[in-house]
Design an enzyme around this catalytic site. Structure first.
Site, mmCIF file in Angstrom:
data_model
loop_
_atom_site.group_PDB
_atom_site.id
_atom_site.type_symbol
_atom_site.label_atom_id
_atom_site.label_comp_id
_atom_site.label_asym_id
_atom_site.label_seq_id
_atom_site.Cartn_x
_atom_site.Cartn_y
_atom_site.Cartn_z
ATOM 1 N N GLN A 1 -37.878 13.249 4.587
ATOM 2 C CA GLN A 1 -38.200 13.139 6.013
ATOM 3 C C GLN A 1 -39.398 14.001 6.418
ATOM 4 O OE1 GLN A 1 -35.231 13.150 9.721
ATOM 5 N NE2 GLN A 1 -35.356 15.146 8.784
ATOM 6 N N SER B 1 -36.725 12.537 -8.732
ATOM 7 C CA SER B 1 -37.916 11.889 -8.159
ATOM 8 C C SER B 1 -39.110 11.921 -9.104
ATOM 9 C CB SER B 1 -38.295 12.565 -6.836
ATOM 10 O OG SER B 1 -37.292 12.391 -5.866
ATOM 11 N N CYS C 1 -37.457 26.065 12.749
ATOM 12 C CA CYS C 1 -38.195 25.220 13.692
ATOM 13 C C CYS C 1 -37.880 25.544 15.155
ATOM 14 C CB CYS C 1 -37.921 23.750 13.407
ATOM 15 S SG CYS C 1 -36.191 23.314 13.214
ATOM 16 N N HIS D 1 -37.303 19.925 19.548
ATOM 17 C CA HIS D 1 -36.429 21.021 19.951
ATOM 18 C C HIS D 1 -36.967 21.633 21.243
ATOM 19 C CE1 HIS D 1 -34.352 20.557 16.314
ATOM 20 N NE2 HIS D 1 -34.678 21.662 15.668
#
Length: 346
Positions: free
Chosen positions: A12, A39, A131, A257
């Site tokens: 993401q 991956s 964040c 946020h």
């Protein structure tokens, strides 16, 4: 020009990081992508070229100048020191090193010059803040320099994307089945049958959950998100004695946020002077009414609803509201901005 690596290149927030590196025309001679073994071998497109993802656990980081880690705390604790030992400057986006006294915790506009520029990095690692904390720091820095910040009372309004894909899927999965009957909630909060919550302790669709993060087992009743607000604000602003009381809340918003902040200072500070300072502050955009939707996809933190706090005497208090994109400035952008400042000094 520098050689850069992105560790944790899939997922993401990692897509945001790759996009920003391209959009900002990061001065890279070469770019390497690293991820977990599952991956390895995947192809990612960057600047029109396909680049094969390397195994972060076994790849040789030699030749890199800077590595941007966004692979989670577990991988960072093991691999960030390994990369740093190879002479790579690591900018880590996880929680792994935020409390480490030998690792600077940096918001690019706030404390890079104080804590990084011209300094020898003891561990070769720079930590990126949480964040939620990130959104407030560019706003509070000029106010602290003007009037001496003493205390913060903060309530956060945190988007579900802060919980990763699981949070996004939980909100979407709860909202879709009940959307046609949502008006029933006006009269009966139990009228709708939501899918059982998995990520959160209560349904998040059309609701709020005043428990962001996990309880800390220290008897305080706080969550780790509550405590991050305190500990990280002190470290970033360089105010070890700063009083901070935080309540972190998860809200049914996908991105962005927000924080309601009541700040107390040692000296009086007017609303007019506050707006003057914030209008000139790096990484800040002054608006009337900040919202997470308005903050989505932009670099600056939005600040508004600025007023004198009547609960603090002598004009020493302010109340304000901040919104920021938690996946942009709250994560990838700050990491890249730090790397840009490092690259300029190499």
């Amino acid at each position: 020009m520098v050689n850069i690596g992105v560790v944790g290149a899939t997922g993401q927030g990692r897509q945001v990081m790759r996009n920003l590196l391209e959009q900002r025309n990061f001065p890279a001679t070469s770019v390497r992508f690293f991820a977990s073994p599952r991956s390895e071998g995947k192809k990612l497109t960057f600047r029109g070229q396909e680049i094969e993802v390397e195994n972060a656990e076994t790849a040789d980081p030699s030749g890199l100048d800077i590595a941007l880690f966004s692979a989670g705390a577990t991988m960072s604790r093991v691999q960030a020191p390994r990369f740093a030992e190879a002479g790579v400057i690591v900018v880590d986006n996880s929680s792994a090193f935020r409390k480490d006294p030998d690792v600077p915790l940096v918001v690019s506009e706030v404390n890079f010059d104080r804590d990084v520029r011209g300094k020898k990095l003891a561990k070769g690692i720079i930590a990126n803040p949480n964040c939620t904390t990130m959104a407030a720091m560019p706003v509070l820095k000029p106010l602290h320099e003007e009037a001496g910040l003493q205390r913060l009372i903060v309530s956060s309004y945190q988007a579900v994307s802060g919980s990763g894909i699981a949070g996004v899927e939980e909100l979407a999965g709860q909202a879709r089945p009940v959307i046609d009957g949502v008006e029933q909630l006006v009269h009966d909060g139990s009228a709708l049958q939501y899918p059982a919550p998995n990520k959160y302790v209560a349904p998040i669709a059309f609701n709020i959950v005043p428990l962001a993060g996990n309880y800390v087992d220290d008897g305080s009743g706080e969550t780790d998100e509550d405590q991050k607000l305190r500990n990280e604000s002190r470290k970033i602003l360089g105010i070890p004695e700063l009083l901070v009381s935080g309540t972190c809340v998860r809200v049914p918003v996908f991105s962005g946020h927000s924080l309601s902040i009541n700040a107390e200072f040692s000296q009086p500070i007017s609303v007019e002077r506050t707006k003057e300072l914030l209008s000139a502050a790096a990484g800040v955009k002054l608006v009337d009414v900040p919202t997470p939707l308005a903050a989505a996809g932009i670099d600056d933190c939005l600040v508004g609803r600025i007023r004198q706090d009547p609960g603090v005497p002598d004009g020493r208090g302010l109340a304000l509201f901040v919104s920021g994109d938690n996946l942009r400035k709250g994560a990838a952008l700050n990491t890249i901005q730090i790397a840009e400042l490092l690259a300029a000094d190499l």
